[in-house]
Design an enzyme around this catalytic site. Structure first.
Site, PDB file in Angstrom:
ATOM      1  CB  SER A   1     -19.871  59.322  39.054  1.00  0.00           C
ATOM      2  OG  SER A   1     -20.454  59.507  40.333  1.00  0.00           O
TER       3      SER A   1
ATOM      4  CE1 TYR B   1     -16.844  55.409  41.054  1.00  0.00           C
ATOM      5  CE2 TYR B   1     -18.014  57.353  41.842  1.00  0.00           C
ATOM      6  CZ  TYR B   1     -17.965  56.217  41.052  1.00  0.00           C
ATOM      7  OH  TYR B   1     -19.033  55.891  40.247  1.00  0.00           O
TER       8      TYR B   1
END
Length: 267
Positions: free
Chosen positions: A129, A142
Site C-alpha cells: 500500500s 495498517y
C-alpha cells in the site's frame, strides 16, 4: 503453456479484478477465499485458504500443484484494513492485522518457494500500500504492517534471485473496493480524547475509498509486471498526488511533511 497464477484474496475487490483480467488473458487462475462456496459465479477457480493456518495454506498450494503440475505466479493480495487511535486499538486486533498483512503472506511465500525453485522459475508479487510508505494518523497499524511487507520483500528478493525467482511490491493507493466494509474500525467513543479528530479522519478515509480508482488499473499493472523479464522492486499504482506523496516524504524535512499530513487530516 499458460502460466498458473495463485491470487490470495481473490473473491472480491482488487484480487477479483486481477483474477478476471488474467483469466481473460489466458492465464490459469486460482483465487483463494475462506468461504469459496459463497462465490459460485466466480470467473476463475477459488480454493479454500485461511492465511492464519499453515496447514490450510499447504493444502491449497498442494491442490493447485497436483491439478496443474506447476505454479508460476503468486500474487499476495489478501489483506485487511484497520483504523483507530493506536492507544485505543485492542492488542488482539493489532496482532490479527499483522497476521493477515505480514505473517500470512510470508507463510504463502514459504509454501510456494520449494516448488518454484524446483522449476527454476517463478514470480511473487506482494500487494502492499502507498500507506506503507508513511505513518498515517489513525491508520498507523495498517501503515506499519504494509510497510513491513515492503521491507521483507526487499530482503527476500535478494535471497531468492539466484533461483530465478523474481519478487516485487505493488503499492496501490485508494481504489473503489469494499475494503472499508471489511476492515476493523476502532469505535469513535463518546468522551474519548480522540473522538472529534478520529471521527473526522474516518469520514475522510471512507470518502477517499468511495472516490478511488477503478481496480482494473491494478489488474493491468499486475499483468504488465508478469510480462516483465526483470521487474522493479517497487511499483506504485494510484492517482498522481498519492504517488507524489512518497516523493515528498523522501525530499521534505520530517517536520514539514508531518505538518502537511496533519493539515490533510485536519488535526
Amino acid at each position: 503453456m499458460s502460466k498458473v497464477v495463485l491470487i490470495t484474496g481473490g473473491s472480491s475487490g482488487i484480487g477479483k479484478s486481477i483474477g478476471e483480467f488474467l483469466s481473460d488473458k489466458g492465464f490459469v487462475v486460482y483465487g483463494t477465499s475462506r468461504n469459496p462456496e459463497r462465490y459460485a459465479d466466480s470467473k476463475f477457480k477459488l480454493v479454500k485458504l485461511d492465511l492464519s493456518n499453515t496447514d490450510s495454506i499447504s493444502q491449497s498450494v498442494n491442490h493447485i500443484l497436483e491439478t496443474e503440475g506447476r505454479l508460476d505466479v503468486l500474487i499476495n493480495n489478501a489483506g485487511a484494513g484497520i483504523t483507530g487511535p493506536i492507544e485505543e486499538i485492542p492488542e488482539a486486533e493489532i496482532k490479527r492485522n499483522f497476521e493477515t498483512n505480514l505473517f500470512g503472506p510470508i507463510k504463502v511465500i514459504k509454501a510456494v518457494l520449494p516448488h518454484m525453485r524446483s522449476q527454476n522459475n517463478g514470480m511473487i508479487i506482494n500487494v502492499t500500500s502507498i500507506a506503507g510508505y508513511m505513518g498515517l494518523p489513525y491508520r498507523g497499524v495498517y501503515s506499519a504492517s504494509k510497510g513491513a511487507l515492503e521491507l521483507i520483500t526487499e530482503a527476500f528478493r535478494m535471497e531468492i534471485k539466484s533461483f530465478n525467482i523474481h519478487m516485487c511490491n505493488v503499492a496501490p493507493g485508494d481504489f473503489a473496493t469494499n475494503i472499508a466494509a471489511g476492515r476493523y474500525h476502532a469505535p469513535v467513543t463518546e468522551g474519548s480524547p480522540y473522538q472529534k479528530s478520529y471521527g473526522n479522519a474516518l469520514e475522510l478515509m471512507n470518502a477517499h475509498v468511495d472516490q478511488g480508482e477503478n481496480p482494473e488499473l491494478m489488474a493491468r499493472a499486475v499483468y504488465q509486471i508478469i510480462q516483465t523479464r526483470h521487474p522493479k522492486i517497487h511499483y506504485k499504482i494510484g492517482n498522481f498526488m498519492q504517488k507524489f506523496s512518497i516523493v515528498l516524504k523522501r525530499t521534505l524535512p520530517d517536520k514539514i511533511y508531518e505538518k502537511m499530513l496533519m493539515k490533510h487530516f485536519e488535526l
